[in-house]
Design an enzyme around this catalytic site. Structure first.
Site, mmCIF file in Angstrom:
data_model
loop_
_atom_site.group_PDB
_atom_site.id
_atom_site.type_symbol
_atom_site.label_atom_id
_atom_site.label_comp_id
_atom_site.label_asym_id
_atom_site.label_seq_id
_atom_site.Cartn_x
_atom_site.Cartn_y
_atom_site.Cartn_z
ATOM 1 N N LYS A 274 37.069 40.169 22.045
ATOM 2 C CA LYS A 274 38.468 39.815 22.370
ATOM 3 C C LYS A 274 39.013 38.822 21.352
ATOM 4 O O LYS A 274 40.148 38.937 20.882
ATOM 5 C CB LYS A 274 38.541 39.209 23.777
ATOM 6 C CG LYS A 274 38.359 40.225 24.892
ATOM 7 C CD LYS A 274 38.157 39.535 26.235
ATOM 8 C CE LYS A 274 37.528 40.491 27.230
ATOM 9 N NZ LYS A 274 36.811 39.865 28.315
ATOM 10 N N GLN B 258 35.749 35.570 32.890
ATOM 11 C CA GLN B 258 34.801 36.621 32.508
ATOM 12 C C GLN B 258 33.817 36.853 33.664
ATOM 13 O O GLN B 258 33.159 35.920 34.122
ATOM 14 C CB GLN B 258 34.053 36.195 31.235
ATOM 15 C CG GLN B 258 33.216 37.270 30.614
ATOM 16 C CD GLN B 258 34.038 38.407 29.980
ATOM 17 O OE1 GLN B 258 35.057 38.172 29.350
ATOM 18 N NE2 GLN B 258 33.586 39.639 30.168
ATOM 19 N N ASP C 125 43.876 40.552 33.815
ATOM 20 C CA ASP C 125 42.964 41.588 34.305
ATOM 21 C C ASP C 125 43.508 42.333 35.524
ATOM 22 O O ASP C 125 42.882 43.286 35.988
ATOM 23 C CB ASP C 125 41.615 40.960 34.690
ATOM 24 C CG ASP C 125 40.660 40.876 33.510
ATOM 25 O OD1 ASP C 125 40.815 41.670 32.566
ATOM 26 O OD2 ASP C 125 39.765 40.009 33.540
#
Ligand code: NAP
Length: 278
Positions: A50, A94, A117
């Site tokens: 990322k 994460q 997300d």
């Protein structure tokens, strides 16, 4: 005639210029904050991917890494700070988190307007109805299929895997695009019966070689979302790629398939969230 290789890196390249142009149109440089708890090697490598992509497209990333032993309260406090920060437009925690931390409490504490997300309850309700941003893997799969002109409308799609993060959003996305969707999982008694009729088979399990030639209809399109690490260096998908690729019309490899698109989709989601703030 051989099957088409559904190339995620090539598809991502085709989207990059447009994404960079959208970023340049913003009156500020977007910033994505990534929170990591512990030091799992797979999480670290996803975060590295990322960061590399963000640097390429001109997005700032902050990466806060906490010890595995951090308390839930301390983690919630750090998310609150990011929620309140005007410099931060996107937040990713994460996953997975260590067992002593309640995932739903942590995810639920993210400001939905910064939830890249799309995992907060507010955003889940929206994408279930085909609105708002959707989880990056589902968006990546949709864009991959669109690039290769694979229309979901009216197709029989089987999704193997039903996790909140990956399988479920992909199945919902396919349904919202007009497909008839079958979902298989670890309790499915006859996996072949579920997969063999699929015009489009999407597999998101994490078990290398689970899907063999016998599971797949001749001429189907196969999207392999699974990523498993074999030893230090090698990655493998869920599909027995060599033999299956000889019987299908198109197939995505691992690596080089959905993974590249998921990274792209995270930043497309970020820019969508930013654009609403203009
Ligand atoms: P997960 O939470 O472990 O979910 C795995 C799913 O597979 C579950 O729904 C499970 O069923 C099902 N399953 C397990 N064994 C099965 C079997 N023998 N037959 C049929 N279904 C079975 O994993 P996840 O987070 O969804 O991730 C799935 C895979 O995608 C992993 O390899 C992950 O690394 C990969 N991934 C890839 C990307 C990408 O960008 N390419 C992004 C995220 C994740 P139950 O629900 O019954 O337990």
């Amino acid at each position: 005639m051989g099957s088409t290789i559904i190339d995620g890196r090539k598809t991502r390249e085709a989207h990059v210029l447009e994404l960079v142009a959208r970023i340049k149109q913003l009156s500020f440089t977007p910033k994505l904050a990534i929170i990591q708890v512990g030091n799992r090697a797979d999480s670290t490598s996803y975060i590295r991917a990322k960061k590399l992509f963000a640097a390429r497209i001109g997005v700032n990333v902050s990466h806060e890494q906490f010890a595995e032993t951090i308390s839930q309260d301390e983690l919630l406090r750090s998310i609150k700070k990011l929620n309140e920060s005007e410099d931060v437009q996107g937040i990713i925690v994460q996953l997975p988190l260590p067992g002593h931390i309640e995932r739903d409490a942590v995810i639920g504490s993210i400001d939905p307007s910064k939830d890249v997300d799309a995992l907060t309850p507010t955003n889940v309700d929206k994408w279930m109805e085909g609105k708002g941003i959707m989880p990056a893997t589902a968006r990546g799969v949709r864009e991959l299929l669109a690039f290769y002109k694979v229309d979901l409308m009216g197709k029989n799609v089987t999704v193997v895997g039903r996790s909140d993060l990956v399988g479920k959003p992909i199945a919902v996305m396919c349904r919202n695009e007009g497909a008839t969707v079958t979902v298989c999982h670890s309790k499915t008694v006859d996996l072949v019966a579920g997969t063999k009729t699929a015009d489009i088979l999407i597999v998101a399990v994490g078990k290398p070689g689970l899907i063999k030639v016998d599971h797949v209809k001749n001429g189907a399109v196969v999207i392999d979302v699974g990523i498993s690490r074999i030893g230090e260096e090698q990655l493998a998908g869920d599909v027995d790629f060599g033999p299956v690729s000889l019987t299908v019309s198109a197939i995505s490899p691992v690596p080089g398939g959905v993974g590249a698109m998921t990274v792209l989709a995270i930043f497309e989601n970020l820019v969508d969230l930013c654009a609403k703030k203009l």
